[in-house]
Design a protein around this motif. Structure first.
Motif, PDB file in Angstrom:
ATOM      1  N   ASP A 148       0.837  -1.223   0.000  1.00  0.00           N
ATOM      2  CA  ASP A 148       0.000   0.000   0.000  1.00  0.00           C
ATOM      3  C   ASP A 148       0.860   1.256   0.000  1.00  0.00           C
ATOM      4  N   GLU A 149       1.923   1.249   0.831  1.00  0.00           N
ATOM      5  CA  GLU A 149       2.808   2.416   0.892  1.00  0.00           C
ATOM      6  C   GLU A 149       3.615   2.580  -0.397  1.00  0.00           C
ATOM      7  N   LEU A 150       3.987   1.443  -1.010  1.00  0.00           N
ATOM      8  CA  LEU A 150       4.699   1.512  -2.290  1.00  0.00           C
ATOM      9  C   LEU A 150       3.815   2.131  -3.368  1.00  0.00           C
ATOM     10  N   LYS A 151       2.525   1.792  -3.348  1.00  0.00           N
ATOM     11  CA  LYS A 151       1.597   2.358  -4.332  1.00  0.00           C
ATOM     12  C   LYS A 151       1.465   3.870  -4.162  1.00  0.00           C
ATOM     13  N   GLN A 152       1.481   4.341  -2.899  1.00  0.00           N
ATOM     14  CA  GLN A 152       1.396   5.783  -2.646  1.00  0.00           C
ATOM     15  C   GLN A 152       2.612   6.517  -3.198  1.00  0.00           C
ATOM     16  N   ILE A 153       3.769   5.882  -3.070  1.00  0.00           N
ATOM     17  CA  ILE A 153       4.996   6.501  -3.600  1.00  0.00           C
ATOM     18  C   ILE A 153       4.958   6.556  -5.121  1.00  0.00           C
ATOM     19  N   LEU A 154       4.479   5.476  -5.727  1.00  0.00           N
ATOM     20  CA  LEU A 154       4.424   5.409  -7.189  1.00  0.00           C
ATOM     21  C   LEU A 154       3.319   6.291  -7.751  1.00  0.00           C
ATOM     22  N   GLY A 155       2.309   6.612  -6.901  1.00  0.00           N
ATOM     23  CA  GLY A 155       1.193   7.433  -7.373  1.00  0.00           C
ATOM     24  C   GLY A 155       0.025   6.564  -7.805  1.00  0.00           C
ATOM     25  N   ASP A 156      -1.159   7.150  -7.821  1.00  0.00           N
ATOM     26  CA  ASP A 156      -2.365   6.402  -8.210  1.00  0.00           C
ATOM     27  C   ASP A 156      -2.338   6.122  -9.709  1.00  0.00           C
ATOM     28  N   ARG A 157      -2.674   4.894 -10.039  1.00  0.00           N
ATOM     29  CA  ARG A 157      -2.749   4.494 -11.450  1.00  0.00           C
ATOM     30  C   ARG A 157      -4.105   3.851 -11.670  1.00  0.00           C
ATOM     31  N   SER A 158      -4.869   4.424 -12.582  1.00  0.00           N
ATOM     32  CA  SER A 158      -6.238   3.965 -12.797  1.00  0.00           C
ATOM     33  C   SER A 158      -6.293   2.550 -13.374  1.00  0.00           C
ATOM     34  N   PRO A 212       0.221  -5.275 -14.812  1.00  0.00           N
ATOM     35  CA  PRO A 212       0.602  -6.688 -14.758  1.00  0.00           C
ATOM     36  C   PRO A 212       1.671  -6.930 -13.675  1.00  0.00           C
ATOM     37  N   LYS A 213       1.785  -8.155 -13.233  1.00  0.00           N
ATOM     38  CA  LYS A 213       2.700  -8.502 -12.149  1.00  0.00           C
ATOM     39  C   LYS A 213       4.154  -8.147 -12.486  1.00  0.00           C
ATOM     40  N   ALA A 214       4.570  -8.425 -13.739  1.00  0.00           N
ATOM     41  CA  ALA A 214       5.955  -8.156 -14.149  1.00  0.00           C
ATOM     42  C   ALA A 214       6.274  -6.666 -14.057  1.00  0.00           C
ATOM     43  N   SER A 215       5.285  -5.821 -14.417  1.00  0.00           N
ATOM     44  CA  SER A 215       5.494  -4.368 -14.362  1.00  0.00           C
ATOM     45  C   SER A 215       5.627  -3.893 -12.918  1.00  0.00           C
ATOM     46  N   LYS A 216       4.806  -4.486 -12.012  1.00  0.00           N
ATOM     47  CA  LYS A 216       4.893  -4.124 -10.591  1.00  0.00           C
ATOM     48  C   LYS A 216       6.279  -4.461 -10.034  1.00  0.00           C
ATOM     49  N   ILE A 217       6.758  -5.669 -10.341  1.00  0.00           N
ATOM     50  CA  ILE A 217       8.072  -6.094  -9.841  1.00  0.00           C
ATOM     51  C   ILE A 217       9.167  -5.153 -10.323  1.00  0.00           C
ATOM     52  N   LYS A 218       9.065  -4.727 -11.580  1.00  0.00           N
ATOM     53  CA  LYS A 218      10.065  -3.810 -12.144  1.00  0.00           C
ATOM     54  C   LYS A 218      10.060  -2.479 -11.396  1.00  0.00           C
ATOM     55  N   ASP A 219       8.843  -1.956 -11.120  1.00  0.00           N
ATOM     56  CA  ASP A 219       8.732  -0.674 -10.404  1.00  0.00           C
ATOM     57  C   ASP A 219       9.281  -0.797  -8.987  1.00  0.00           C
ATOM     58  N   TYR A 220       8.949  -1.910  -8.306  1.00  0.00           N
ATOM     59  CA  TYR A 220       9.393  -2.101  -6.926  1.00  0.00           C
ATOM     60  C   TYR A 220      10.917  -2.232  -6.859  1.00  0.00           C
ATOM     61  N   LYS A 221      11.508  -2.922  -7.847  1.00  0.00           N
ATOM     62  CA  LYS A 221      12.965  -3.043  -7.898  1.00  0.00           C
ATOM     63  C   LYS A 221      13.623  -1.684  -8.084  1.00  0.00           C
ATOM     64  N   CYS A 222      13.003  -0.861  -8.922  1.00  0.00           N
ATOM     65  CA  CYS A 222      13.542   0.480  -9.184  1.00  0.00           C
ATOM     66  C   CYS A 222      13.523   1.331  -7.909  1.00  0.00           C
ATOM     67  N   LEU A 223      12.396   1.265  -7.153  1.00  0.00           N
ATOM     68  CA  LEU A 223      12.305   1.998  -5.895  1.00  0.00           C
ATOM     69  C   LEU A 223      13.338   1.496  -4.887  1.00  0.00           C
ATOM     70  N   HIS A 224      13.538   0.184  -4.858  1.00  0.00           N
ATOM     71  CA  HIS A 224      14.508  -0.393  -3.925  1.00  0.00           C
ATOM     72  C   HIS A 224      15.922   0.073  -4.254  1.00  0.00           C
TER      73      HIS A 224
END
Length: 278
Positions: free
Chosen positions: A243-253, A257-269
C-alpha cells in the motif's frame, strides 16, 4: 516388483496387483490363447499402466539411473572371466541363478583379479592439451590414452611424496566414457588384504590430487563451481508494504501486470539503497 519400486522410490500408487492376478484367466479367443481380465478390474489395469508410466518418467529413465546401469555393465564385463556370467545365456538353469547376490559375489570374491579403485574423475581434455603444448588432433584414442597416462602417472608420483605411499602400489588408468569423454582412475596394484591398510590415506591423496590439478574435474570441484556460479549470495529478506509503495508510485487507474509491478518495486529499492550509501 512395481509395488517394491514405488515403495523404495517414495512414489504413491493405488494399484492392487493381487486383485488383478486373482481375476486373470487364460481364454481362447479366435483360436488363440490370451490372458484375459474381468471388466470390473478395468480401472485396476489402467492403474497398473499409469504406475508403470510414472516410474519410467520419474525414475527408471532418469540420467543418474542410466549412469548406474553403465557402471554395473562394466562391472559384469570385468567379472565375467572369473564368474562366467555370460555362460548363462545358453543355460536357463544357470540364468535363473543370476539374482541380486551376484553383486555380493563381485564385491566379496576372495583373491579377486578385479582392481580395487581408489577413485575416478573426469579429465578436462582442453586444459590437458595446453599443458602438453601440442595438439593431439588426428591422433588415435589408444595413442591419446598412452600420452595422458604418461602425464598423469608423473603427476600422481609427485603427489605421493607428501604421503607414506609407494607409486608401484597404484596403477593409473585412462578410459573413454560414454557419458564423459575421458576418465582417469587410480587403482590399487596390491593384494586385497593389504589395500585396506592404506585405503584412507590413498583416498585422501586422490582427492587432494584432483583439487590441485586443473585438468582433473573432481566431484568436489564441480560442485564448488556450480555453487559459486549459480547460487546468488544471500544478504537478507523482508516483507514489502504494498500500500505504501503504491502511494509513492502514485495512483494508477489501470491495473498493472505482475511483471510491471516487480520492475517498479525493484527500481524503488535501488533508489533507496543509493540514498543510504550517499
Amino acid at each position: 516388483m512395481r509395488k517394491r519400486d514405488c515403495h523404495y522410490l517414495g512414489i504413491p500408487t493405488a494399484f492392487d496387483h493381487e486383485r488383478l492376478l486373482k481375476s486373470a484367466r487364460v481364454c481362447e479367443v479366435n483360436k488363440r490363447k490370451h490372458i484375459c481380465f474381468r471388466d470390473k478390474v478395468a480401472e485396476n489395469i489402467y492403474g497398473m499402466f499409469h504406475t508403470r508410466y510414472t516410474l519410467h518418467r520419474q525414475a527408471l529413465q532418469h540420467k543418474i539411473g542410466y549412469i548406474i546401469d553403465v557402471k554395473i555393465r562394466d562391472a559384469f564385463v570385468l567379472a565375467d572371466d572369473m564368474l562366467e556370467i555370460s555362460h548363462a545365456i545358453d543355460d536357463m538353469l544357470e540364468y535363473t541363478k543370476l539374482t541380486d547376490h551376484i553383486f555380493d559375489q563381485i564385491l566379496n570374491k576372495p583373491n579377486t583379479l578385479l582392481k580395487k579403485c581408489v577413485g575416478e574423475a573426469k579429465l578436462n581434455e582442453n586444459k590437458l592439451q595446453r599443458i602438453l603444448e601440442t595438439s593431439l588432433e588426428g591422433m588415435s584414442d589408444d595413442d591419446k590414452i598412452e600420452k595422458y597416462k604418461e602425464i598423469l602417472s608423473e603427476s600422481w608420483k609427485e603427489n605421493l611424496k607428501e604421503y607414506k605411499l609407494t607409486a608401484s602400489d597404484f596403477v593409473i588408468c585412462v578410459s573413454k566414457s560414454e557419458i564423459h569423454k575421458w576418465l582417469v582412475s587410480v587403482n590399487y596394484n596390491i593384494p586385497d588384504q593389504d589395500y585396506l591398510k592404506v585405503q584412507l590415506e590413498a583416498e585422501e591423496c586422490f582427492h587432494k590430487w584432483c583439487e590441485e590439478e586443473e585438468y582433473i574435474d573432481s566431484a568436489r570441484s564441480i560442485l564448488r563451481d556450480v555453487l559459486n556460479r549459480r547460487l546468488p549470495k544471500f544478504v537478507g529478506e523482508a516483507r514489502l508494504k504494498e500500500d505504501e509503495l503504491k502511494q509513492i508510485l502514485g495512483d494508477r487507474s489501470e491495473p498493472q501486470p505482475k511483471a510491471s509491478k516487480i520492475k517498479d518495486y525493484k527500481c524503488l529499492h535501488s533508489i533507496a539503497l543509493a540514498r543510504e550509501t550517499l
